[in-house]
Each structure stands twice: as structure tokens, then as C-alpha cells.
Design a protein around this motif. Structure first.
Motif, PDB file in Angstrom:
ATOM      1  N   GLU A  17       0.840  -1.191   0.000  1.00 45.83           N
ATOM      2  CA  GLU A  17       0.000   0.000   0.000  1.00 45.83           C
ATOM      3  C   GLU A  17       0.876   1.243   0.000  1.00 45.83           C
ATOM      4  O   GLU A  17       1.951   1.265   0.610  1.00 45.83           O
ATOM      5  CB  GLU A  17      -0.933   0.013   1.207  1.00 45.83           C
ATOM      6  CG  GLU A  17      -0.240  -0.051   2.548  1.00 45.83           C
ATOM      7  CD  GLU A  17      -1.218  -0.161   3.709  1.00 45.83           C
ATOM      8  OE1 GLU A  17      -0.799   0.108   4.847  1.00 45.83           O
ATOM      9  OE2 GLU A  17      -2.402  -0.516   3.484  1.00 45.83           O
ATOM     10  N   LEU A  19      -0.486   4.289   0.870  1.00 49.71           N
ATOM     11  CA  LEU A  19      -0.985   5.088   1.978  1.00 49.71           C
ATOM     12  C   LEU A  19      -1.353   4.146   3.120  1.00 49.71           C
ATOM     13  O   LEU A  19      -1.953   3.085   2.870  1.00 49.71           O
ATOM     14  CB  LEU A  19      -2.213   5.905   1.562  1.00 49.71           C
ATOM     15  CG  LEU A  19      -1.994   7.022   0.528  1.00 49.71           C
ATOM     16  CD1 LEU A  19      -3.331   7.662   0.167  1.00 49.71           C
ATOM     17  CD2 LEU A  19      -1.024   8.072   1.058  1.00 49.71           C
ATOM     18  N   ALA A  22      -4.752   1.800   3.525  1.00 47.75           N
ATOM     19  CA  ALA A  22      -5.517   1.741   2.277  1.00 47.75           C
ATOM     20  C   ALA A  22      -5.908   0.317   1.912  1.00 47.75           C
ATOM     21  O   ALA A  22      -6.876   0.104   1.177  1.00 47.75           O
ATOM     22  CB  ALA A  22      -4.718   2.367   1.138  1.00 47.75           C
ATOM     23  N   ALA A  34     -11.196   2.348   2.472  1.00 48.71           N
ATOM     24  CA  ALA A  34     -10.573   3.545   3.040  1.00 48.71           C
ATOM     25  C   ALA A  34     -10.231   4.563   1.958  1.00 48.71           C
ATOM     26  O   ALA A  34     -10.001   4.212   0.797  1.00 48.71           O
ATOM     27  CB  ALA A  34      -9.311   3.156   3.802  1.00 48.71           C
ATOM     28  N   TYR A  35     -10.192   5.827   2.344  1.00 51.03           N
ATOM     29  CA  TYR A  35      -9.820   6.955   1.475  1.00 51.03           C
ATOM     30  C   TYR A  35     -10.797   7.161   0.320  1.00 51.03           C
ATOM     31  O   TYR A  35     -10.491   7.872  -0.639  1.00 51.03           O
ATOM     32  CB  TYR A  35      -8.415   6.768   0.896  1.00 51.03           C
ATOM     33  CG  TYR A  35      -7.306   6.733   1.912  1.00 51.03           C
ATOM     34  CD1 TYR A  35      -6.799   7.899   2.471  1.00 51.03           C
ATOM     35  CD2 TYR A  35      -6.744   5.515   2.296  1.00 51.03           C
ATOM     36  CE1 TYR A  35      -5.776   7.860   3.407  1.00 51.03           C
ATOM     37  CE2 TYR A  35      -5.709   5.467   3.232  1.00 51.03           C
ATOM     38  CZ  TYR A  35      -5.242   6.643   3.784  1.00 51.03           C
ATOM     39  OH  TYR A  35      -4.218   6.606   4.703  1.00 51.03           O
ATOM     40  N   LEU A  37     -11.671   4.892  -1.862  1.00 48.17           N
ATOM     41  CA  LEU A  37     -11.168   4.140  -3.010  1.00 48.17           C
ATOM     42  C   LEU A  37     -12.206   3.138  -3.507  1.00 48.17           C
ATOM     43  O   LEU A  37     -13.141   2.765  -2.789  1.00 48.17           O
ATOM     44  CB  LEU A  37      -9.876   3.419  -2.638  1.00 48.17           C
ATOM     45  CG  LEU A  37      -8.702   4.302  -2.189  1.00 48.17           C
ATOM     46  CD1 LEU A  37      -7.555   3.452  -1.669  1.00 48.17           C
ATOM     47  CD2 LEU A  37      -8.233   5.181  -3.347  1.00 48.17           C
ATOM     48  N   TYR A  60      -7.108  -1.317  -5.220  1.00 50.50           N
ATOM     49  CA  TYR A  60      -7.904  -0.300  -4.535  1.00 50.50           C
ATOM     50  C   TYR A  60      -7.452   1.047  -5.089  1.00 50.50           C
ATOM     51  O   TYR A  60      -6.348   1.508  -4.830  1.00 50.50           O
ATOM     52  CB  TYR A  60      -7.733  -0.446  -3.028  1.00 50.50           C
ATOM     53  CG  TYR A  60      -8.114  -1.847  -2.595  1.00 50.50           C
ATOM     54  CD1 TYR A  60      -9.444  -2.207  -2.428  1.00 50.50           C
ATOM     55  CD2 TYR A  60      -7.139  -2.830  -2.452  1.00 50.50           C
ATOM     56  CE1 TYR A  60      -9.805  -3.509  -2.101  1.00 50.50           C
ATOM     57  CE2 TYR A  60      -7.484  -4.129  -2.126  1.00 50.50           C
ATOM     58  CZ  TYR A  60      -8.821  -4.469  -1.954  1.00 50.50           C
ATOM     59  OH  TYR A  60      -9.177  -5.764  -1.647  1.00 50.50           O
ATOM     60  N   VAL A 263      -3.836   2.729  -5.315  1.00 49.44           N
ATOM     61  CA  VAL A 263      -3.194   3.161  -4.079  1.00 49.44           C
ATOM     62  C   VAL A 263      -2.705   1.971  -3.262  1.00 49.44           C
ATOM     63  O   VAL A 263      -1.712   2.065  -2.540  1.00 49.44           O
ATOM     64  CB  VAL A 263      -4.162   4.032  -3.252  1.00 49.44           C
ATOM     65  CG1 VAL A 263      -3.533   4.466  -1.933  1.00 49.44           C
ATOM     66  CG2 VAL A 263      -4.591   5.253  -4.066  1.00 49.44           C
ATOM     67  N   ALA A 264      -3.373   0.839  -3.385  1.00 42.87           N
ATOM     68  CA  ALA A 264      -2.976  -0.374  -2.664  1.00 42.87           C
ATOM     69  C   ALA A 264      -3.425  -1.580  -3.470  1.00 42.87           C
ATOM     70  O   ALA A 264      -4.382  -1.504  -4.249  1.00 42.87           O
ATOM     71  CB  ALA A 264      -3.603  -0.395  -1.268  1.00 42.87           C
TER      72      ALA A 264
END
Length: 436
Positions: A17, A19, A22, A34-35, A37, A60, A263-264
Motif C-alpha cells: 500500500e 498510503l 488503504a 478507506a480513502y 477508493l 484499490y 493506491v494499494a
């Protein structure tokens, strides 16, 4: 964005990930990620493939990939060809060799600089391959690509490229390789140019490590040496293009942002790079020269067990110790079609003419082997242990006939006198002598 370190794991399941937090834990598709996504799965095999072959990655991302395509328009990349391609004006039956395809003053990207040399099989039925030379002098800017047809095995010979992919960033230089999976979106940048290298476009089953059989658990290529990038994402609102190769055709679509927005991710379907210097050759330590299959780095299987859709074979520096043995590759013809490329140094069976950046093709059931210089040297040499050094060549080998493209036959620097390298092999037979 994360740093550009790598994780081991060719075919392994892993997670990364960019972040913190994430990556969902304990489930693949939670109600909310999360975030803000989106969760999305990229499948490299059929859903019902056997467990040990099943490959997929959960991503994600900032936008689902349906937002990374729009209305398509056909574009032409005239030098990038797909099988089947049998040109009636081109003869593919023969032993062929090419000097390095030279650079030009033209600015060329990963897409416009691809030059197909041979095709085999059928992209529509997803069997066979194509071999290419790439000439790249210019980075792709706000332009992205993926192939729905194939995975790409990239073998640099000159210069350094950076592959900015959905799942992270990889740089590869000569004596390394990269594998770009089918369906993976990426942008290619020039780190140090000009860049030239070889590409094997695999239409069939994915490349995997060969079974070692009696060799056991060690030597050849080891899974831990294949490196996968960590997550890295772009959140850029900028007009961009995405080009897709699908059923041998190229289509382009326009979007308003970078599609590299994962992001992940976690899974086992991802790009990898591999340092060819970590390949540990295995050979004869008493007598006889083993089959070249002993040097297989990766294999893409076919429906026939033991007969590859493609083998990627590496001839690197190694000790030669076999006694009372003709040590270079012996004269032979076989069912496989062999396209070779020279990454650097001198190939022991062809000390003259097969230069770094050059290629050769010996199609199925066509005889080939050492030229006279290599034969004479090998038969008269003092058979003491000797190390082949400063040598690295490879082979894209397939069960299917490889057909030359018009570029390979008419534009690439074909050595018209290659066939003559065997004409000086004279008759040595003397029926009045017994034994040796």
C-alpha cells in the motif's frame, strides 16, 4: 507515492500500500474502502483455473478502470504486427541472421518504436507469439498502453527504461528482463537512451518457472529473484490517451486523468523484473553436452505436456568442464523454431557475425550449428576447464513456425551471406581409417 523498492515474489501472493490503511484486511471487497477508493479485481486467469495456476490481484484505486476508457478509435501502428501474418512475398524458410537494427533521427516511443520481426500461431485463438525489436528515444507523455492480447517479456540490450505501471514502477537495463502482464496499464519512460532491446509477445499461457525435475529445488532461476514493485499511484487531472492492443488491432481512447491510480493492492498477478546475472546455469560435469533446454529461464506451456508455446532460454557465462566432448552447441535440427538475440559479448558457436543487438532465426526442422571457426576450435581445443566469460545471448523458442514480417525481410539489416558461414565445412571422412 511510495518509494521504488521491490518485493520478491514471481507468482507469490503479497500485498502493498502507498498510503497507510488503504489495504483492506480480512476481506477483498468491503462495503466501503478507506480513502474513498474503489475495489476492483484484475484477473490473469479464468476464475475457475486450478488453485496453483489461478492468478488475480485486488486493486484499490481512485477511479474504477471503466473510467479509464471511453469511445475508441482505430489507430495504426504499422510496424507492430500480430499472427497470423504470412506474406506471400516473404520466404520464412531458411536460416537468417540480422545485424542490430540501427537507431534513426526519428523520435520514437514504446509504441511507435516497436518493430515486429516474426510472428507465430494465432493471436485470435491465443496461441503462439511474436518477436519484436524496440527502438525508443522518447518517453510517453500523458499516454498509456495495455495489451489485451498478450503478456510482454522485455529484454533490454541498450539503454534504460522505466515502466510506470498501475501496480508500481520498475526500471530495467541491459542484463535484466521485465514481464508486463496482459491487461496491465503502463507508461514507458526513457531513463538513459537511446534504448534498444527485444520483446517476446506471448499470446498463450503465462510464463512460469520450468519444472526442475531431477535437478531438484535449487539452481536455474529462483523465485525469490523476481522482483515486484511496491504500490505507487498518480492523482493527476490531465488530458491523457490510453492505447489498447486487442485482437491484433490498436485502439485509442481519451480520458482526463492518469489511469495509474492504484493506491494499494494484493494478489499474485503483477509485473516483475529479473536480473539475468542471478540465473545459475546447470551443465555437464563429466561428458556430453546437454540439450539447450537445460538453460530455460521461463516457459509458457502449451496444451501438449513438455512442448512449450514459448521457452525463454539464456546462454550466459559459465564453466565448461566436460571431457572428451564437443562443447559448443552441436549440429542439429528439431521441432522448435529458435529465434536468438545477443545481449552482449561473443556467442561461442558463432564467434563472427552474431554481434550484440543482432538476431538470428532457425525455423523448425532446419539444420543449424557452429560455423567452421567454432567447429575447428572446439575439435582441436585442449579439454581443460575453461570459463566462458563476457557472453550473454538468449533464445525465444516456440513449437510453431516463425514467419518473417516484411520489415524483417526487407527493411531490417539482414545478413545475406549468413548461410555461407557453413560452406567452408569440408568433408573429412576417410574410410581407410578406423576410430579416431
Amino acid at each position: 507515492m511510495s518509494d521504488l523498492s521491490y518485493m520478491p515474489g514471481f507468482g507469490n501472493d503479497f500485498e502493498t500500500e502507498a498510503l497507510p490503511g488503504a489495504l483492506p484486511q480480512g476481506m477483498n471487497s468491503p462495503q466501503k474502502v478507506a480513502y474513498g477508493l474503489y475495489g476492483e479485481q484484475l484477473s490473469g486467469t479464468a476464475f475457475t483455473a486450478p488453485g496453483h495456476q489461478n492468478e488475480r490481484t485486488w486493486c484499490y484505486r481512485i477511479r474504477p478502470s471503466v473510467r479509464h476508457t471511453g469511445r475508441f478509435r482505430r489507430i495504426e501502428l504499422p510496424y507492430w504486427k500480430s499472427a497470423p501474418l504470412v506474406d506471400p512475398d516473404v520466404t520464412s524458410l531458411g536460416q537468417y541472421r540480422w545485424d542490430p537494427v540501427p537507431h534513426s533521427d526519428e523520435a520514437l516511443t514504446w509504441l511507435t518504436g516497436m518493430r515486429t520481426m516474426t510472428t507465430a500461431g494465432d493471436v485470435h485463438t491465443q496461441v503462439g507469439m511474436a518477436s519484436h525489436i524496440y527502438l525508443v528515444t522518447q518517453s510517453m507523455e500523458d499516454a498509456y498502453f495495455y495489451s489485451a492480447d498478450s503478456e510482454l517479456l522485455v529484454v533490454p540490450q541498450e539503454g534504460t527504461l522505466r515502466f510506470c505501471t498501475e501496480l508500481g514502477v520498475m526500471e530495467i537495463a541491459p542484463q535484466e528482463i521485465a514481464i508486463l502482464p496482459r491487461g496491465l496499464v503502463y507508461r514507458v519512460e526513457v531513463v538513459e537512451g537511446p534504448c534498444r532491446g527485444f520483446v517476446c509477445e506471448n499470446y498463450g499461457q503465462k510464463f512460469a518457472l520450468p519444472g526442475r525435475g531431477p535437478i531438484g529445488a535449487n539452481c536455474m532461476a529462483n523465485r525469490r529473484d523476481f522482483k515486484t514493485p511496491v504500490a505507487a499511484f498518480e492523482d493527476r487531472e490531465v488530458p491523457s490517451t490510453v492505447t489498447i492492443k486487442w485482437a491484433g488491432q490498436f485502439h485509442e481512447t481519451e480520458i482526463g486523468h492518469s489511469p495509474l491510480d492504484v493506491v494499494a493492492w494484493h494478489g499474485n498477478y503483477a509485473p516483475v523484473k529479473y536480473d539475468l546475472n542471478t540465473y545459475c546455469p546447470v551443465g555437464a560435469i563429466l561428458f556430453d553436452h546437454p540439450d539447450p533446454s537445460i538453460f530455460t529461464v521461463l516457459t509458457a506451456p502449451s496444451a501438449v505436456e513438455g512442448t512449450a508455446n514459448i521457452d525463454f532460454v539464456l546462454f550466459r557465462d559459465r564453466w565448461m568442464v566436460a571431457e572428451d566432448t564437443f562443447r559448443p552447441p552441436w549440429y542439429h535440427k528439431n521441432v522448435m523454431s529458435e529465434l536468438m538475440g545477443n545481449i552482449h559479448g561473443q556467442y561461442d558457436a558463432k564467434p563472427q557475425g552474431f554481434v550484440p543487438g543482432g538476431m538470428s532465426l532457425h525455423n523448425m526442422m532446419l539444420p543449424h550449428g557452429p560455423d567452421r571457426e567454432a567447429f575447428e576450435k572446439a575439435t582441436e581445443a585442449e579439454l581443460k576447464p575453461v570459463k566462458l566469460e563476457e557472453t550473454m545471448s538468449f533464445m525465444f523458442e516456440t513449437r510453431f513456425p516463425q514467419h518473417l514480417t516484411p520489415f524483417a525481410a526487407k527493411e531490417a539489416p539482414l545478413q545475406d551471406d549468413y548461410i555461407d558461414c557453413w560452406t567452408s565445412l569440408e568433408k573429412k571422412f576417410d574410410g581407410t581409417k578406423e576410430g579416431r
